[in-house]
Design a protein around this motif. Structure first.
Motif, PDB file in Angstrom:
ATOM      1  N   ARG A  72       0.852  -1.191   0.000  1.00  0.00           N
ATOM      2  CA  ARG A  72       0.000   0.000   0.000  1.00  0.00           C
ATOM      3  C   ARG A  72       0.883   1.233   0.000  1.00  0.00           C
ATOM      4  NH1 ARG A  72      -5.131  -0.637  -0.412  1.00  0.00           N
ATOM      5  NH2 ARG A  72      -6.008  -2.565   0.347  1.00  0.00           N
ATOM      6  N   VAL A  73       0.572   2.164  -0.905  1.00  0.00           N
ATOM      7  CA  VAL A  73       1.273   3.435  -0.993  1.00  0.00           C
ATOM      8  C   VAL A  73       0.211   4.530  -0.924  1.00  0.00           C
ATOM      9  CG1 VAL A  73       2.751   4.909  -2.415  1.00  0.00           C
ATOM     10  CG2 VAL A  73       3.119   2.431  -2.400  1.00  0.00           C
ATOM     11  N   ASP A  74       0.234   5.295   0.156  1.00  0.00           N
ATOM     12  CA  ASP A  74      -0.774   6.346   0.370  1.00  0.00           C
ATOM     13  C   ASP A  74      -2.190   5.808   0.199  1.00  0.00           C
ATOM     14  OD1 ASP A  74       1.265   8.229   0.822  1.00  0.00           O
ATOM     15  OD2 ASP A  74       1.420   8.671  -1.326  1.00  0.00           O
ATOM     16  N   GLY A  75      -2.446   4.629   0.759  1.00  0.00           N
ATOM     17  CA  GLY A  75      -3.777   4.028   0.719  1.00  0.00           C
ATOM     18  C   GLY A  75      -4.105   3.274  -0.559  1.00  0.00           C
ATOM     19  N   CYS A  79       1.347  -2.864  -7.178  1.00  0.00           N
ATOM     20  CA  CYS A  79       2.134  -4.046  -7.516  1.00  0.00           C
ATOM     21  C   CYS A  79       3.398  -3.547  -8.197  1.00  0.00           C
ATOM     22  CB  CYS A  79       1.343  -4.946  -8.467  1.00  0.00           C
ATOM     23  SG  CYS A  79       2.310  -6.322  -9.141  1.00  0.00           S
ATOM     24  N   ARG A  80       4.551  -3.835  -7.578  1.00  0.00           N
ATOM     25  CA  ARG A  80       5.834  -3.426  -8.156  1.00  0.00           C
ATOM     26  C   ARG A  80       6.556  -4.655  -8.669  1.00  0.00           C
ATOM     27  NH1 ARG A  80       7.659   1.029  -3.654  1.00  0.00           N
ATOM     28  NH2 ARG A  80       6.240   2.622  -4.419  1.00  0.00           N
ATOM     29  N   LEU A  81       6.887  -4.621  -9.960  1.00  0.00           N
ATOM     30  CA  LEU A  81       7.639  -5.700 -10.572  1.00  0.00           C
ATOM     31  C   LEU A  81       9.055  -5.215 -10.861  1.00  0.00           C
ATOM     32  CD1 LEU A  81       5.184  -7.088 -13.287  1.00  0.00           C
ATOM     33  CD2 LEU A  81       5.340  -7.699 -10.867  1.00  0.00           C
ATOM     34  N   TYR A  82      10.030  -6.035 -10.512  1.00  0.00           N
ATOM     35  CA  TYR A  82      11.430  -5.802 -10.847  1.00  0.00           C
ATOM     36  C   TYR A  82      11.826  -6.967 -11.749  1.00  0.00           C
ATOM     37  CZ  TYR A  82      11.316  -2.421  -7.089  1.00  0.00           C
ATOM     38  OH  TYR A  82      11.002  -1.335  -6.298  1.00  0.00           O
ATOM     39  N   ILE A  83      11.973  -6.690 -13.051  1.00  0.00           N
ATOM     40  CA  ILE A  83      12.154  -7.761 -14.028  1.00  0.00           C
ATOM     41  C   ILE A  83      13.086  -7.323 -15.155  1.00  0.00           C
ATOM     42  CG2 ILE A  83      10.018  -9.068 -13.705  1.00  0.00           C
ATOM     43  CD1 ILE A  83       8.667  -7.256 -15.647  1.00  0.00           C
ATOM     44  N   ARG A  84      13.650  -8.336 -15.843  1.00  0.00           N
ATOM     45  CA  ARG A  84      14.448  -8.067 -17.044  1.00  0.00           C
ATOM     46  C   ARG A  84      13.527  -7.644 -18.178  1.00  0.00           C
ATOM     47  NH1 ARG A  84      16.722 -11.966 -20.024  1.00  0.00           N
ATOM     48  NH2 ARG A  84      15.542 -13.590 -19.026  1.00  0.00           N
ATOM     49  N   ARG A  85      13.986  -6.731 -18.999  1.00  0.00           N
ATOM     50  CA  ARG A  85      13.213  -6.301 -20.175  1.00  0.00           C
ATOM     51  C   ARG A  85      13.257  -7.420 -21.222  1.00  0.00           C
ATOM     52  NH1 ARG A  85      11.900  -1.147 -22.126  1.00  0.00           N
ATOM     53  NH2 ARG A  85      13.253  -0.202 -20.550  1.00  0.00           N
ATOM     54  N   PRO A  86      12.107  -7.838 -21.740  1.00  0.00           N
ATOM     55  CA  PRO A  86      12.109  -8.857 -22.798  1.00  0.00           C
ATOM     56  C   PRO A  86      12.842  -8.355 -24.044  1.00  0.00           C
ATOM     57  CG  PRO A  86       9.920  -8.590 -21.882  1.00  0.00           C
ATOM     58  CD  PRO A  86      10.754  -7.471 -21.335  1.00  0.00           C
ATOM     59  N   GLU A  87      13.475  -9.284 -24.745  1.00  0.00           N
ATOM     60  CA  GLU A  87      14.200  -8.933 -25.968  1.00  0.00           C
ATOM     61  C   GLU A  87      13.539  -9.496 -27.215  1.00  0.00           C
ATOM     62  OE1 GLU A  87      18.277 -10.047 -25.472  1.00  0.00           O
ATOM     63  OE2 GLU A  87      18.476  -8.869 -23.638  1.00  0.00           O
ATOM     64  N   THR A  88      12.845 -10.630 -27.048  1.00  0.00           N
ATOM     65  CA  THR A  88      12.141 -11.228 -28.181  1.00  0.00           C
ATOM     66  C   THR A  88      10.754 -11.666 -27.722  1.00  0.00           C
ATOM     67  OG1 THR A  88      13.018 -13.436 -27.703  1.00  0.00           O
ATOM     68  CG2 THR A  88      14.288 -12.066 -29.223  1.00  0.00           C
ATOM     69  N   VAL A  89       9.888 -11.887 -28.688  1.00  0.00           N
ATOM     70  CA  VAL A  89       8.531 -12.322 -28.381  1.00  0.00           C
ATOM     71  C   VAL A  89       8.564 -13.660 -27.652  1.00  0.00           C
ATOM     72  CG1 VAL A  89       6.325 -13.024 -29.404  1.00  0.00           C
ATOM     73  CG2 VAL A  89       7.582 -11.070 -30.343  1.00  0.00           C
TER      74      VAL A  89
END
Length: 111
Positions: A72-75, A79-89
């Protein structure tokens, strides 16, 4: 023969699939994504949220490319995701986005 090999591989994949067992049911939250470039960045994000013990269990099985936290942020639920950026489909990073998003939707939904 080739058909049997494909069926055997499919059956093995299905046998390894784990059923989803949700521990929560969230459908409304803001999504924030941070692209990470290294395991070090991922470890820093885990430490920031106190998830180091989970990180150690993951690293025994192999490198992890994502992390999710629901808070919760200010009520507001975020959802925070920390992920690698996709490079291919449909690469592994693309699958990781869905996997980590499921943690915000369904909690600790797998072993």
């Amino acid at each position: 023969m080739r058909c049997l090999a494909v069926l055997a591989l499919f059956a093995a994949h299905v046998a390894l699939a784990q059923p989803i067992r949700p521990t929560l049911d969230e459908t409304a939250f803001r999504l924030e994504v941070t692209w990470i470039e290294s395991q070090r960045e991922l470890a820093e994000a885990r430490r920031r949220y106190g998830a180091e013990s989970f990180e150690r269990s993951i690293l025994r099985r192999g490198p992890e490319d994502g992390f999710a936290v629901l808070l919760r942020v200010d009520g507001e639920l975020v959802c925070r995701l920390y992920i690698r950026r996709p490079e291919t489909v449909d690469d592994d990073a693309t699958a990781m986005i869905g996997h980590e998003l499921m943690h915000c939707l369904a909690g600790a939904y797998h072993r």
